[in-house]
Design an enzyme around this catalytic site. Structure first.
Site, PDB file in Angstrom:
ATOM      1  N   ASN A  37     -16.182 -40.067  49.016  1.00  8.98           N
ATOM      2  CA  ASN A  37     -14.613 -40.115  48.356  1.00  8.98           C
ATOM      3  C   ASN A  37     -13.924 -38.778  49.073  1.00  8.98           C
ATOM      4  OD1 ASN A  37     -12.400 -41.023  47.441  1.00  8.98           O
ATOM      5  ND2 ASN A  37     -13.430 -40.594  45.259  1.00  8.98           N
ATOM      6  N   HIS A 122     -15.509 -49.076  32.254  1.00 10.68           N
ATOM      7  CA  HIS A 122     -14.960 -47.540  31.954  1.00 10.68           C
ATOM      8  C   HIS A 122     -14.064 -47.837  31.260  1.00 10.68           C
ATOM      9  CE1 HIS A 122     -15.856 -44.882  35.649  1.00 10.68           C
ATOM     10  NE2 HIS A 122     -17.114 -45.767  35.404  1.00 10.68           N
ATOM     11  N   ARG A 147     -18.078 -47.000  28.357  1.00  7.54           N
ATOM     12  CA  ARG A 147     -17.703 -45.250  29.109  1.00  7.54           C
ATOM     13  C   ARG A 147     -16.703 -45.300  28.719  1.00  7.54           C
ATOM     14  NH1 ARG A 147     -17.351 -41.502  34.270  1.00  7.54           N
ATOM     15  NH2 ARG A 147     -14.897 -42.348  33.875  1.00  7.54           N
ATOM     16  N   TYR A 159      -9.925 -35.941  34.054  1.00  8.63           N
ATOM     17  CA  TYR A 159     -10.749 -36.503  34.489  1.00  8.63           C
ATOM     18  C   TYR A 159     -10.969 -37.612  33.634  1.00  8.63           C
ATOM     19  CZ  TYR A 159     -14.748 -39.141  36.192  1.00  8.63           C
ATOM     20  OH  TYR A 159     -15.686 -39.994  36.453  1.00  8.63           O
ATOM     21  N   ASP A 216     -19.267 -39.533  29.875  1.00 15.19           N
ATOM     22  CA  ASP A 216     -19.446 -38.766  31.702  1.00 15.19           C
ATOM     23  C   ASP A 216     -18.767 -36.873  31.447  1.00 15.19           C
ATOM     24  OD1 ASP A 216     -19.250 -37.527  33.729  1.00 15.19           O
ATOM     25  OD2 ASP A 216     -18.708 -38.966  34.608  1.00 15.19           O
ATOM     26  N   HIS A 218     -18.285 -34.400  33.799  1.00 13.87           N
ATOM     27  CA  HIS A 218     -18.356 -34.685  34.708  1.00 13.87           C
ATOM     28  C   HIS A 218     -18.347 -32.597  34.817  1.00 13.87           C
ATOM     29  CE1 HIS A 218     -15.825 -35.807  38.769  1.00 13.87           C
ATOM     30  NE2 HIS A 218     -16.340 -36.549  38.198  1.00 13.87           N
ATOM     31  N   GLU A 242     -23.341 -37.658  30.745  1.00 14.93           N
ATOM     32  CA  GLU A 242     -23.779 -37.929  32.145  1.00 14.93           C
ATOM     33  C   GLU A 242     -23.334 -36.671  32.145  1.00 14.93           C
ATOM     34  OE1 GLU A 242     -21.056 -40.958  34.254  1.00 14.93           O
ATOM     35  OE2 GLU A 242     -21.756 -39.828  35.984  1.00 14.93           O
ATOM     36  N   GLU A 268     -24.903 -38.183  39.828  1.00 16.39           N
ATOM     37  CA  GLU A 268     -24.195 -38.756  41.163  1.00 16.39           C
ATOM     38  C   GLU A 268     -23.375 -38.317  42.379  1.00 16.39           C
ATOM     39  OE1 GLU A 268     -20.964 -39.892  38.546  1.00 16.39           O
ATOM     40  OE2 GLU A 268     -19.564 -38.632  39.452  1.00 16.39           O
ATOM     41  N   ARG A 289     -28.639 -40.680  38.281  1.00 10.99           N
ATOM     42  CA  ARG A 289     -27.003 -41.082  38.834  1.00 10.99           C
ATOM     43  C   ARG A 289     -26.734 -41.857  39.874  1.00 10.99           C
ATOM     44  NH1 ARG A 289     -23.476 -44.017  37.354  1.00 10.99           N
ATOM     45  NH2 ARG A 289     -21.895 -42.522  36.723  1.00 10.99           N
ATOM     46  N   HIS A 318     -24.893 -44.613  40.517  1.00  7.21           N
ATOM     47  CA  HIS A 318     -23.023 -44.625  40.492  1.00  7.21           C
ATOM     48  C   HIS A 318     -22.359 -45.744  41.183  1.00  7.21           C
ATOM     49  CE1 HIS A 318     -20.123 -41.818  42.300  1.00  7.21           C
ATOM     50  NE2 HIS A 318     -19.843 -41.778  40.894  1.00  7.21           N
ATOM     51  N   ASP A 322     -14.878 -45.934  44.216  1.00  9.44           N
ATOM     52  CA  ASP A 322     -15.006 -45.524  45.592  1.00  9.44           C
ATOM     53  C   ASP A 322     -15.980 -45.998  46.584  1.00  9.44           C
ATOM     54  OD1 ASP A 322     -14.797 -42.817  43.224  1.00  9.44           O
ATOM     55  OD2 ASP A 322     -16.684 -42.979  45.119  1.00  9.44           O
ATOM     56  N   GLU A 345     -22.769 -49.317  36.753  1.00  8.47           N
ATOM     57  CA  GLU A 345     -21.802 -48.682  35.903  1.00  8.47           C
ATOM     58  C   GLU A 345     -21.097 -49.484  36.780  1.00  8.47           C
ATOM     59  OE1 GLU A 345     -20.651 -44.784  37.910  1.00  8.47           O
ATOM     60  OE2 GLU A 345     -18.894 -45.254  36.667  1.00  8.47           O
ATOM     61  N   TRP A 408     -14.826 -29.809  39.462  1.00  8.40           N
ATOM     62  CA  TRP A 408     -14.180 -30.412  38.375  1.00  8.40           C
ATOM     63  C   TRP A 408     -14.306 -32.219  38.467  1.00  8.40           C
ATOM     64  CZ3 TRP A 408     -13.640 -36.079  40.878  1.00  8.40           C
ATOM     65  CH2 TRP A 408     -12.873 -36.410  40.153  1.00  8.40           C
TER      66      TRP A 408
HETATM   67  O1  EZ4 Z   1     -15.960 -38.379  40.110  1.00 11.17           O
HETATM   68  O2  EZ4 Z   1     -16.398 -41.491  42.082  1.00 11.17           O
HETATM   69  O3  EZ4 Z   1     -19.438 -41.132  36.859  1.00 11.17           O
HETATM   70  N1  EZ4 Z   1     -18.238 -41.436  37.743  1.00 11.17           N
HETATM   71  C1  EZ4 Z   1     -17.475 -40.789  38.540  1.00 11.17           C
HETATM   72  C2  EZ4 Z   1     -16.661 -40.711  39.569  1.00 11.17           C
HETATM   73  C3  EZ4 Z   1     -17.226 -39.654  40.227  1.00 11.17           C
HETATM   74  C4  EZ4 Z   1     -16.171 -40.699  41.445  1.00 11.17           C
HETATM   75  C5  EZ4 Z   1     -16.274 -39.335  43.191  1.00 11.17           C
HETATM   76  O4  EZ4 Z   1     -15.845 -39.225  43.873  1.00 11.17           O
HETATM   77  O5  EZ4 Z   1     -17.868 -39.844  37.476  1.00 11.17           O
HETATM   78  O6  EZ4 Z   1     -15.971 -40.974  39.129  1.00 11.17           O
HETATM   79 CO    CO Z   2     -20.064 -39.126  37.075  1.00 17.63          CO
END
Ligand code: EZ4
Ligand code: CO
Length: 408
Positions: A37, A122, A147, A159, A216, A218, A242, A268, A289, A318, A322, A345, A408
């Protein structure tokens, strides 16, 4: 049976996908997902310019040797571009082997270990009310694990939070913006840490103790902040928490692990079994992941999960939208075959994507199944793919309130 052609197909049915299409001297076609991605063309070039010329003329059945040839043989090891390219080749070769054998790939990986793979969807909402609607929509569509991602008071776009859904509407989160430069989001860890426990408390009160709930973080927290979050969520019995800390420092999880019993998932953005050595041998995590699409394909992930199995660690691959339906199929064949499967997922691809990639996997009663089609069970419509041109797209970046760039 030799590889006769190796073509890279870039298509964009709402988002960009890179697919490697191999064809053998016997006319058998194999597909592999090479989508990374926001950096799609780097993998397309790696495959087209550096790998395809090496594949033509190779024995198509030699999956392990080709995997070693491309990983050891490149001299430059690991990393997301390399491991995604190797994944594409590996999946395509397993696809070919399955088609020649007349068997779905999971049969070649040891056969069926379960009736189906538990999937999580999600749910998200900018407000608690919107989140509750999103959870109900997912339960109505058959999801049996959820999630949760939620807006944080005082912050803008966060996010994992898609457009708020009405009753019966589908989740449509797509973080990669089709913009010339990445979208900028803002972040405040203290506001987040204060807010999240109240969301889980409300969701548990509404939906009861049985429903598996995931979250998550993140990559945004320090080890101490992560420990705080894990502890504050213990009363709500999460399935997993996560990516609490950035994945490039596995030792960070020692402190988190020592401080909380909330199950941890990470990986991931990890791309190799070597990245997991400390995480696995010190039992710092509960779930892996990584996705087959970014971790050297079925061969790379099978090695990783057999290693993780020695330490009682399970899979949670994961699979955002994407990763293409080809990568999804590869994950599902592993899910059905691996003894140490945990959860899968599942974000559904849009209709256009499922016209370009025709799949044979199914989702029913909360469980995914790869189906019985020989190989991976995905076909690519080359004509339609050619009409949908690549558009630059970037994942967002994240800034603290004072403008500092944050993970991010
Ligand atoms: O941020 O797929 O758990 N899932 C994630 C995703 C990732 C994106 C990155 O391309 O964290 O949303
Ligand atoms: Co994630």
């Amino acid at each position: 049976m030799r590889i006769e052609r190796a073509d890279v197909v870039v298509t964009s049915p709402g988002r960009n996908f890179v697919t490697l299409r191999l064809q053998t001297t016997d006319g058998v076609v194999g597909l592999g997902d090479g989508t990374l991605n926001g950096r799609e063309l780097a993998v397309a070039s790696y495959l087209r310019d550096h790998v395809a010329p090496l594949l033509v003329g190779r024995e198509a059945h030699d999956v392990e040797d080709t995997w070693q040839y491309l990983s050891r043989g490149a001299y430059w090891r690991r990393g997301p571009v390399t491991m995604t390219a190797i994944a594409a080749v590996d999946m395509a070769l397993w696809d070919i082997k399955g088609k020649v054998a007349g068997l779905p790939v999971y049969q070649l990986l040891g056969g069926r270990s379960r009736r189906g793979a538990l999937a999580y969807g999600h749910a998200s909402g900018t407000t608690l009310e919107a989140l509750m609607t999103s959870i109900r929509n997912h339960l109505d569509r058959g999801f049996r694990a959820i999630r949760l991602q939620t807006g944080v008071p005082g912050l803008g776009k966060v996010y994992g939070v898609g457009t708020d859904q009405g009753v019966g509407q589908k989740y449509d989160y797509e973080p990669a913006g089709r913009t010339a430069v990445p979208v900028e989001e803002d972040w405040d860890t203290r506001a987040y840490l204060r807010h999240i426990p109240s969301v889980f408390e409300a969701v548990r009160a509404e939906f009861g103790p049985e429903l598996p709930l995931l979250h998550d973080a993140h990559h945004r927290l320090s080890p101490n902040e992560a420990a705080q979050l894990g502890r504050s969520l213990e009363p709500y019995d999460l399935f997993w928490l996560e990516d609490v800390t950035p994945a490039d420092n596995p030792e960070a999880l020692r402190r988190v692990r020592a401080m909380t019993t909330t199950p941890l998932a990470i990986g991931e953005v990890l791309t190799s079994i070597h990245d997991y050595r400390t995480l696995v041998t010190e039992q710092l995590i509960d779930y892996v992941r990584s996705s087959p699409a970014h971790t050297g394909g079925i061969t790379g992930v099978k090695k990783l999960m057999d290693f993780a199995a020695l330490y009682g660690i399970r899979s949670g691959f994961h699979q955002p939208t994407d990763i293409s339906p080809v990568g999804m199929a590869a994950a599902l064949h592993l899910d059905i075959a691996l003894h140490n499967f945990g959860i899968q997922e599942f974000m559904e691809h849009n209709e256009r994507t499922l016209e370009v990639f025709r799949t044979s996997y199914t989702f029913a009663d909360g469980l995914l199944d790869p189906g019985e089609t020989p190989g991976l069970g995905v076909d690519l419509d080359l004509d339609l793919a050619a009409q949908l041109e690549y558009t630059p797209a970037y994942l967002p970046v994240n800034r603290l309130r004072d403008g500092t760039l944050h993970d991010w």
